[in-house]
Write a protein that holds these residues in place. Sequence first.
Motif, mmCIF file in Angstrom:
data_model
loop_
_atom_site.group_PDB
_atom_site.id
_atom_site.type_symbol
_atom_site.label_atom_id
_atom_site.label_comp_id
_atom_site.label_asym_id
_atom_site.label_seq_id
_atom_site.Cartn_x
_atom_site.Cartn_y
_atom_site.Cartn_z
ATOM 1 N N ALA A 259 0.836 -1.210 0.000
ATOM 2 C CA ALA A 259 0.000 0.000 0.000
ATOM 3 C C ALA A 259 0.872 1.261 0.000
ATOM 4 O O ALA A 259 0.550 2.254 -0.670
ATOM 5 N N LEU A 260 1.989 1.219 0.716
ATOM 6 C CA LEU A 260 2.931 2.352 0.703
ATOM 7 C C LEU A 260 3.530 2.546 -0.692
ATOM 8 O O LEU A 260 3.689 3.675 -1.162
ATOM 9 N N LYS A 261 3.846 1.448 -1.362
ATOM 10 C CA LYS A 261 4.372 1.532 -2.732
ATOM 11 C C LYS A 261 3.307 2.099 -3.669
ATOM 12 O O LYS A 261 3.620 2.877 -4.575
ATOM 13 N N ALA A 262 2.052 1.727 -3.449
ATOM 14 C CA ALA A 262 0.966 2.274 -4.266
ATOM 15 C C ALA A 262 0.796 3.775 -4.004
ATOM 16 O O ALA A 262 0.509 4.542 -4.925
ATOM 17 N N ALA A 263 0.993 4.215 -2.755
ATOM 18 C CA ALA A 263 0.907 5.650 -2.438
ATOM 19 C C ALA A 263 2.030 6.413 -3.144
ATOM 20 O O ALA A 263 1.814 7.512 -3.666
ATOM 21 N N ASP A 264 3.220 5.831 -3.176
ATOM 22 C CA ASP A 264 4.336 6.436 -3.903
ATOM 23 C C ASP A 264 3.999 6.521 -5.394
ATOM 24 O O ASP A 264 4.273 7.517 -6.054
ATOM 25 N N HIS A 265 3.394 5.474 -5.911
ATOM 26 C CA HIS A 265 2.931 5.433 -7.305
ATOM 27 C C HIS A 265 1.901 6.542 -7.543
ATOM 28 O O HIS A 265 1.954 7.260 -8.546
ATOM 29 N N ALA A 266 0.958 6.711 -6.609
ATOM 30 C CA ALA A 266 -0.079 7.743 -6.731
ATOM 31 C C ALA A 266 0.528 9.146 -6.772
ATOM 32 O O ALA A 266 -0.012 10.033 -7.450
ATOM 33 N N ALA A 267 1.633 9.334 -6.082
ATOM 34 C CA ALA A 267 2.269 10.661 -6.036
ATOM 35 C C ALA A 267 2.690 11.135 -7.426
ATOM 36 O O ALA A 267 2.757 12.339 -7.683
ATOM 37 N N PHE A 268 2.943 10.214 -8.343
ATOM 38 C CA PHE A 268 3.299 10.589 -9.708
ATOM 39 C C PHE A 268 2.155 11.317 -10.408
ATOM 40 O O PHE A 268 2.375 12.079 -11.335
#
Length: 169
Positions: free
Chosen positions: A114-123
């Motif tokens: 989920a943290l990796k997905a949040a980092d992905h969302a930041a893009f």
Amino acid sequence: FEKRLSQVKIPGKKFLCAVIQITSESSESLKEKAKDTFETTFNSFLDNKRGIWESLSGTSFVLAFWDYDNEEKASQLLVSLKDKISVALKADILTGVAKFPFHDFPRAQTLANALKAADHAAFFGPDTLIHFDAISLNISGDRFYQLNKCDVAIKEYQKGLEIKPNDIN
């Protein structure tokens, strides 16, 4: 949170985990209001028998919930939760979501996904919600590569290829 998540009894053994970050300018008054708003909003959608949550920082929260009919309804619940928090705080919200089970990831890995997905969302900028996928792993691999942690980066890229072998990323 990982420890709590590993110990909680989840009927059906499937759940969603979401990391919610306030991306607007974070003042002290916003941080103080954020926790109460998140807790109130979480409790209006779920209860302790259907989910758990925790504050990661003054502007970041994690939640996991289960006992939903299907993933589409669960995703709609997350969007509603995100929107309600955003309106209450007058702030932009970034959300990363991971489901369990997914691929061959252990239950304990769901928060990290989920943290990796949040980092992905930041893009994509403020007010974005992204579900963990192969691109999330590609971005994570890039982060590890930039930190000169090539062995970990390779593992992230390989796992992304397992999930989506024909993705050009």
